[in-house]
Design an enzyme around this catalytic site. Structure first.
Site, short mmCIF file in Angstrom:
data_model
loop_
_atom_site.label_atom_id
_atom_site.label_comp_id
_atom_site.label_asym_id
_atom_site.label_seq_id
_atom_site.Cartn_x
_atom_site.Cartn_y
_atom_site.Cartn_z
N GLU A 40 63.06 -7.82 10.44
CA GLU A 40 61.81 -8.38 9.90
C GLU A 40 60.62 -7.81 10.65
O GLU A 40 60.69 -7.60 11.86
CB GLU A 40 61.88 -9.92 10.06
CG GLU A 40 60.77 -10.67 9.38
CD GLU A 40 60.95 -12.20 9.50
OE1 GLU A 40 62.08 -12.70 9.36
OE2 GLU A 40 59.94 -12.85 9.75
N ASP A 84 56.52 -8.67 10.91
CA ASP A 84 55.61 -9.74 10.50
C ASP A 84 54.15 -9.53 10.86
O ASP A 84 53.85 -9.25 12.02
CB ASP A 84 55.98 -11.06 11.22
CG ASP A 84 57.34 -11.59 10.85
OD1 ASP A 84 57.79 -11.32 9.74
OD2 ASP A 84 57.94 -12.28 11.70
N GLU A 143 51.26 -12.41 10.58
CA GLU A 143 50.99 -13.79 10.20
C GLU A 143 49.59 -14.15 10.70
O GLU A 143 49.23 -13.80 11.82
CB GLU A 143 52.00 -14.76 10.82
CG GLU A 143 53.42 -14.52 10.33
CD GLU A 143 54.35 -15.68 10.69
OE1 GLU A 143 55.05 -16.15 9.80
OE2 GLU A 143 54.36 -16.09 11.87
N HIS A 159 49.08 -12.85 14.35
CA HIS A 159 50.36 -12.98 15.05
C HIS A 159 51.30 -11.90 14.50
O HIS A 159 51.41 -11.76 13.28
CB HIS A 159 50.86 -14.39 14.74
CG HIS A 159 52.20 -14.74 15.26
ND1 HIS A 159 52.39 -15.47 16.41
CD2 HIS A 159 53.44 -14.49 14.77
CE1 HIS A 159 53.69 -15.66 16.61
NE2 HIS A 159 54.34 -15.07 15.63
N THR A 160 51.95 -11.14 15.37
CA THR A 160 52.91 -10.12 14.91
C THR A 160 54.25 -10.35 15.58
O THR A 160 54.32 -10.91 16.68
CB THR A 160 52.43 -8.69 15.25
OG1 THR A 160 52.39 -8.53 16.67
CG2 THR A 160 51.06 -8.39 14.66
N ARG A 207 59.57 -11.45 19.71
CA ARG A 207 58.77 -10.33 20.25
C ARG A 207 57.32 -10.47 19.79
O ARG A 207 56.73 -9.56 19.21
CB ARG A 207 59.34 -9.01 19.77
CG ARG A 207 60.78 -8.78 20.16
CD ARG A 207 61.20 -7.35 19.86
NE ARG A 207 62.54 -7.08 20.33
CZ ARG A 207 63.61 -7.01 19.52
NH1 ARG A 207 63.48 -7.15 18.23
NH2 ARG A 207 64.81 -6.76 20.02
#
Ligand code: NAG
Length: 283
Positions: free
Chosen positions: A101, A103, A105, A118-119, A129
């Protein structure tokens, strides 16, 4: 007997078709709204998609295609005003308990307070992570471009063309750091409620009197390898498949992190008292 030149022309046409389909970016053709019971809407002939959330539900969509490597661009305009408790997402994910995944966010905030970007990167079911950033603009005032490049050497997160994060493929050099190389991913996006944790650690709740909360998406472009054709994709496809950060790109990344990163799991001594995860010290 298939004649050589004809075959070559056919191949060229196929490659062109794959690329054209990849960059066209029309929500009507490229995605399905998968949940939210009418709260997700495709507008302007497929050029704009809005996701909304109220007290009973958020909403979300996913790409019809699955990709093994690619470059994924999305323009987002985040929920304006009081967006505390809301999370808006744009991410890639494969399926199953060992899933990979990637991300983006966007954690909402009280009016006038800054969003947190947010990653995270999961490989073979393991995430944790997180890196978080402030933007150098107000992401609710207009559209900005958020990009993921995923190729065999690395994953890079970009904001308006500036690299903010790189997760390198260390699978051959550092033990215990798998890299996503074999599970095809779809693109997903959603708006959902996470008032228990999203804003200031859950202290600021969603103000439902401000609902519906609406985020807008446009400019979706996925130039990816479809899952079953990575080899030909690598031969025929664009720069992203072989892209590396050059010296200028590395300098830009470093500068962006120095200026805008507000949380890095690699330096979180409370979470990792025995020392950070192995990828953190790999240079
Ligand atoms: C919200 O604003 C506060 C105060 O400026 C800040 O500490 C926090 O990191 C912001 N973002 C979130 C998601 O809470």
């Amino acid at each position: 007997m298939a004649s050589g030149p004809k075959l070559i022309i056919l191949r060229a046409l196929c490659a062109a078709a794959v690329l054209a389909a990849a960059v066209a970016g029309n929500f009507n053709q490229d995605v399905d709204i998968t949940w939210g019971d009418g709260r997700g809407k495709i507008l302007n002939g497929g050029n704009l998609l809005t996701l909304s959330m109220d007290r009973s539900s958020g909403s979300g969509f996913q790409s019809r295609s699955q990709y093994l490597y690619g470059r994924f661009d999305m323009q987002l305009k985040l929920i304006p005003g009081d967006s505390a408790g809301t999370v808006t997402t744009f991410y890639l994910s494969s399926q199953g308990s060992q899933h990979d995944e990637i991300d983006f966010e966007f954690l909402g905030n009280a009016s006038g307070e800054p969003y947190t970007v947010h990653t995270n990167v999961y490989s073979q079911g393991k995430g944790g992570r997180e890196q978080q950033f402030r933007m150098w603009f107000d992401p609710t005032m207009g559209f900005h471009t958020y990009t993921v490049v995923w190729n065999p050497s690395h994953i890079v997160f970009y904001v308006d063309g500036t690299p903010i994060r790189e997760f390198r493929n260390l699978a051959g050099t550092v033990a215990g750091v798998p890299f996503p190389t074999s599970q095809p991913m779809r693109v997903y996006a959603s708006v959902w409620d996470a008032e228990e944790w999203a804003t200031q650690g859950g202290r600021v709740k969603t103000d439902w009197s401000k609902a519906p909360f609406v985020a807008s998406y446009r400019g979706y472009a996925a130039a990816g390898c479809t899952a079953n054709d990575v080899a030909s994709c690598a031969r025929s496809n664009g720069a992203w498949m072989f892209q590396e950060l050059d010296a200028a790109g590395k300098a830009e990344l470093k500068r962006a992190q120095a200026m805008y990163m507000i949380y890095d799991y690699c330096t979180d001594k409370y979470r990792f008292p025995q020392g950070p995860p192995p990828e953190c010290s790999a240079k």
